[in-house]
Design a protein around this motif. Structure first.
Motif, PDB file in Angstrom:
ATOM      1  N   ARG A  85     -18.802 106.753  -5.005  1.00  0.00           N
ATOM      2  CA  ARG A  85     -18.804 105.309  -4.680  1.00  0.00           C
ATOM      3  C   ARG A  85     -18.106 104.993  -3.363  1.00  0.00           C
ATOM      4  N   HIS A  86     -17.713 105.998  -2.628  1.00  0.00           N
ATOM      5  CA  HIS A  86     -17.063 105.733  -1.336  1.00  0.00           C
ATOM      6  C   HIS A  86     -18.050 106.018  -0.207  1.00  0.00           C
ATOM      7  N   LEU A  87     -18.264 105.021   0.661  1.00  0.00           N
ATOM      8  CA  LEU A  87     -19.171 105.220   1.799  1.00  0.00           C
ATOM      9  C   LEU A  87     -18.457 106.081   2.838  1.00  0.00           C
ATOM     10  N   THR A  88     -18.970 107.286   3.028  1.00  0.00           N
ATOM     11  CA  THR A  88     -18.222 108.262   3.820  1.00  0.00           C
ATOM     12  C   THR A  88     -18.218 107.949   5.320  1.00  0.00           C
ATOM     13  N   GLY A  89     -19.306 107.371   5.823  1.00  0.00           N
ATOM     14  CA  GLY A  89     -19.391 107.177   7.277  1.00  0.00           C
ATOM     15  C   GLY A  89     -19.184 105.744   7.714  1.00  0.00           C
ATOM     16  N   LEU A  90     -18.861 104.852   6.780  1.00  0.00           N
ATOM     17  CA  LEU A  90     -18.764 103.429   7.130  1.00  0.00           C
ATOM     18  C   LEU A  90     -17.414 102.857   6.700  1.00  0.00           C
ATOM     19  N   ASP A  91     -16.929 101.929   7.487  1.00  0.00           N
ATOM     20  CA  ASP A  91     -15.676 101.250   7.171  1.00  0.00           C
ATOM     21  C   ASP A  91     -16.025  99.963   6.425  1.00  0.00           C
ATOM     22  N   GLU A  92     -15.988 100.028   5.109  1.00  0.00           N
ATOM     23  CA  GLU A  92     -16.460  98.900   4.300  1.00  0.00           C
ATOM     24  C   GLU A  92     -15.675  97.614   4.553  1.00  0.00           C
ATOM     25  N   LYS A  93     -14.352  97.764   4.712  1.00  0.00           N
ATOM     26  CA  LYS A  93     -13.525  96.562   4.924  1.00  0.00           C
ATOM     27  C   LYS A  93     -13.926  95.858   6.209  1.00  0.00           C
ATOM     28  N   GLY A 140     -24.920  91.450  10.011  1.00  0.00           N
ATOM     29  CA  GLY A 140     -25.661  91.248   8.765  1.00  0.00           C
ATOM     30  C   GLY A 140     -26.399  92.507   8.344  1.00  0.00           C
ATOM     31  N   SER A 141     -27.053  93.149   9.311  1.00  0.00           N
ATOM     32  CA  SER A 141     -27.844  94.345   8.970  1.00  0.00           C
ATOM     33  C   SER A 141     -26.953  95.460   8.449  1.00  0.00           C
ATOM     34  N   LEU A 142     -25.772  95.616   9.054  1.00  0.00           N
ATOM     35  CA  LEU A 142     -24.892  96.694   8.591  1.00  0.00           C
ATOM     36  C   LEU A 142     -24.400  96.415   7.157  1.00  0.00           C
ATOM     37  N   LEU A 143     -24.087  95.153   6.871  1.00  0.00           N
ATOM     38  CA  LEU A 143     -23.702  94.811   5.499  1.00  0.00           C
ATOM     39  C   LEU A 143     -24.868  95.073   4.546  1.00  0.00           C
ATOM     40  N   GLY A 144     -26.070  94.708   4.972  1.00  0.00           N
ATOM     41  CA  GLY A 144     -27.264  94.954   4.155  1.00  0.00           C
ATOM     42  C   GLY A 144     -27.480  96.440   3.910  1.00  0.00           C
ATOM     43  N   CYS A 145     -27.263  97.238   4.951  1.00  0.00           N
ATOM     44  CA  CYS A 145     -27.418  98.702   4.804  1.00  0.00           C
ATOM     45  C   CYS A 145     -26.388  99.247   3.821  1.00  0.00           C
ATOM     46  N   ALA A 146     -25.152  98.770   3.926  1.00  0.00           N
ATOM     47  CA  ALA A 146     -24.096  99.249   3.016  1.00  0.00           C
ATOM     48  C   ALA A 146     -24.465  98.917   1.578  1.00  0.00           C
ATOM     49  N   GLU A 147     -24.967  97.704   1.372  1.00  0.00           N
ATOM     50  CA  GLU A 147     -25.373  97.311   0.016  1.00  0.00           C
ATOM     51  C   GLU A 147     -26.540  98.171  -0.470  1.00  0.00           C
ATOM     52  N   ALA A 148     -27.471  98.449   0.443  1.00  0.00           N
ATOM     53  CA  ALA A 148     -28.630  99.278   0.079  1.00  0.00           C
ATOM     54  C   ALA A 148     -28.173 100.666  -0.371  1.00  0.00           C
ATOM     55  N   ILE A 149     -27.315 101.289   0.413  1.00  0.00           N
ATOM     56  CA  ILE A 149     -26.841 102.639   0.071  1.00  0.00           C
ATOM     57  C   ILE A 149     -26.115 102.608  -1.268  1.00  0.00           C
ATOM     58  N   ARG A 150     -25.304 101.592  -1.477  1.00  0.00           N
ATOM     59  CA  ARG A 150     -24.558 101.508  -2.734  1.00  0.00           C
ATOM     60  C   ARG A 150     -25.468 101.293  -3.944  1.00  0.00           C
ATOM     61  N   ARG A 168     -23.552 107.182  -8.024  1.00  0.00           N
ATOM     62  CA  ARG A 168     -22.250 107.759  -7.676  1.00  0.00           C
ATOM     63  C   ARG A 168     -22.262 108.383  -6.292  1.00  0.00           C
ATOM     64  N   THR A 169     -23.313 109.152  -6.032  1.00  0.00           N
ATOM     65  CA  THR A 169     -23.377 109.888  -4.776  1.00  0.00           C
ATOM     66  C   THR A 169     -24.757 109.717  -4.157  1.00  0.00           C
ATOM     67  N   VAL A 170     -24.770 109.536  -2.840  1.00  0.00           N
ATOM     68  CA  VAL A 170     -26.032 109.360  -2.110  1.00  0.00           C
ATOM     69  C   VAL A 170     -26.069 110.344  -0.954  1.00  0.00           C
ATOM     70  N   MET A 171     -27.174 111.089  -0.881  1.00  0.00           N
ATOM     71  CA  MET A 171     -27.351 112.057   0.197  1.00  0.00           C
ATOM     72  C   MET A 171     -28.624 111.698   0.967  1.00  0.00           C
ATOM     73  N   ILE A 180     -24.028 113.626   2.993  1.00  0.00           N
ATOM     74  CA  ILE A 180     -23.521 112.721   1.955  1.00  0.00           C
ATOM     75  C   ILE A 180     -23.035 111.428   2.622  1.00  0.00           C
ATOM     76  N   VAL A 181     -23.716 110.329   2.306  1.00  0.00           N
ATOM     77  CA  VAL A 181     -23.307 109.043   2.881  1.00  0.00           C
ATOM     78  C   VAL A 181     -22.487 108.220   1.888  1.00  0.00           C
ATOM     79  N   MET A 182     -22.581 108.571   0.604  1.00  0.00           N
ATOM     80  CA  MET A 182     -21.672 107.960  -0.373  1.00  0.00           C
ATOM     81  C   MET A 182     -21.260 109.037  -1.367  1.00  0.00           C
ATOM     82  N   GLN A 183     -19.960 109.173  -1.542  1.00  0.00           N
ATOM     83  CA  GLN A 183     -19.442 110.164  -2.487  1.00  0.00           C
ATOM     84  C   GLN A 183     -18.513 109.461  -3.460  1.00  0.00           C
TER      85      GLN A 183
END
Ligand SMILES: [Zn+2]
Length: 450
Positions: A420-428, A104-114, A407-410, A415-418
């Motif tokens: 709209r793509h999360l660079t260090g996480l496997d979204e699927k 749950g936390s990892l999904l929450g983190c992914a949503e936060a970064i996005r 678009r991009t988050v550093m 860069i953790v999102m470039q």
């Protein structure tokens, strides 16, 4: 050579009200090394250049109060006010497992970064096993987010299951273990706190908590005066007029304290918040969802109280989208005061950036774009149909922009999102694992009686 050179951006440094200019930012070793208007004087051949034309470059957003694992509990209990809702949330401690917290936390983190969040405060309060905290921290670390992990305590309360009630000494030992296992640095800091005083904390715990926090040099996070029912409890049980007044007796307010909600606080308590240097996390979407009321944000800002913004957990917000919360914070004060000019967009954006960083003790680290601060930066694409034409960038970031425009988050110069793509996480995988965790958790929750 720098790590990154971001050019052609519309920069909102958030250091002064309404300052914006077209220019560039240079990032070196994870730190903001240079900021300037127009084009950079010199570009080294090996600079990694990010052309930010059409984008706003602003500090990464700070979500000052959330419970990440609760994304697994989106839209489960929607029609309940705080106390019966809390009874169910606390009851989950009987079936929550460390693996639910991780997924749950990892999904929450992914949503936060996005949604452009680069720093968050995870207010942790259900710990049927020590691994629940460890797995939450592991998820945060895996995500790359900057975070403050607030490991809070409950030692009383009818609606708190025995499995997550702790004696102060036992809780302090567990927190010491968390501190011993993790390096404390700008990327990961810690807090403690009473979870929701006075409904799940005794005066004995409150007395000990300030001493423990000071001894360990950590801050305090607490849910404060979220609903009228909490204030009624403090009146009935302790003869105090309000929760802040009650907590003051135990030295809980202070410059390293962050009080989530603070909806039902009196004028005198607002003065007390200012005098003690306490910060507030305003969580308007959660407050509206639970029908709690409207926090006196305008009054707090007028008195000089530092106010941050938080989503709160997805069990009372449905999302981790801080752009939603930013817009709600603006509109809620306008309708509450029936005054369209009662709060300006700059003040709201400041709460979501510099105010949040200050509330979490990170004002020298992030929250503004300034030379020497860590490079926590986001690019928000405003060259889109719902954002154009541009008349007032501050108002349009608050009222027009959406999380999906980020678009991009550093974070820390990484860069953790470039695009709209999360660079260090496997979204699927994150999504698949969260669905599995949700099915397992809901099966267990549905077998409970509340
Ligand atoms: Zn909360």
């Amino acid at each position: 050579m720098s790590d990154f050179l971001i050019t052609n951006a519309l920069i909102l440094p958030m250091t002064e009200a309404r300052q914006s200019f077209s220019g560039y930012v240079r990032v070196d070793n994870g730190v903001i090394a240079d900021i300037g208007a127009g084009a950079p004087l010199k570009t080294e051949e090996d600079d990694f250049v990010i052309d930010a034309a059409g984008c706003v470059l602003m500090p990464g957003l700070v979500n000052a109060h959330t419970h990440l694992y609760q994304v697994l509990l989106r839209a489960v209990w929607e029609d309940l006010e705080l106390m019966p809702w809390l009874k169910r949330i606390y009851g989950c401690a009987r079936v929550l497992r460390p693996e639910h917290f991780y997924a749950g936390s990892l999904l929450g983190c992914a949503e936060a970064i996005r949604s452009g969040v680069t720093t968050l405060c995870e207010h942790n309060f259900l710990n049927p096993s020590p691994n629940c905290a460890f797995e939450t921290i592991r998820a945060i670390q895996d995500s790359g987010l900057r975070a403050v992990f607030a490991r809070t305590i409950m030692d009383a309360g009818e609606i708190v299951p025995e499995c997550t009630k702790e004696k102060p000494e036992q809780a302090f030992r567990r927190i010491e273990e968390i501190l011993a296992r993790h390096e404390r640095n700008d990327q990961l800091q810690f807090m403690t706190g009473p979870n929701t005083p006075p409904i799940n904390t005794t005066p004995g715990l409150l007395r000990e908590i300030r001493r423990f926090a000071d001894d360990k040099s950590i801050g305090i996070s607490a849910h404060v005066a979220e609903s009228k029912s909490v204030v009624e409890s403090v009146r009935r049980q302790h003869g105090k007029n309000g929760v802040v007044e009650f907590l003051h007796e135990f030295g809980i307010p202070g410059p390293n304290s962050i009080f989530a909600h603070s909806v039902h606080v009196s004028k005198d308590e607002i003065v007390l918040l200012k005098q003690t240097g306490s910060s507030v996390s305003h969580n308007p979407v959660s407050n509206m969802m639970l029908g709690d009321g409207v926090a006196p944000v305008v009054e707090m800002l007028r008195q000089g109280v530092n106010v941050a913004l938080g989503t709160d957990g997805a069990a009372s917000n449905h999302s981790q989208d801080l752009f939603d919360t930013i817009k709600a914070a603006s509109l809620l004060q306008k309708v509450h005061h029936q005054d369209a000019g009662v709060i300006d967009p700059c003040s709201v954006l400041r709460m979501a950036t510099a105010g949040g960083a200050k509330a979490l003790g990170l004002e020298s680290v992030c929250g503004t774009i300034e030379v020497g601060k860590r490079a926590d930066l986001i690019l928000v694409d405003l060259d889109t149909i719902h954002n154009q034409p541009m008349n007032d960038v501050f108002s349009q970031i608050v009222h027009c922009a959406k999380a999906s425009d980020v678009r991009t988050v550093m974070i820390n110069g990484e860069i953790v999102m470039q695009d709209r793509h999360l660079t260090g996480l496997d979204e699927k995988k994150i999504l698949a694992d969260a669905k599995i965790a949700n099915r397992d958790l809901m099966k267990r929750v549905n077998a409970l009686s509340f």
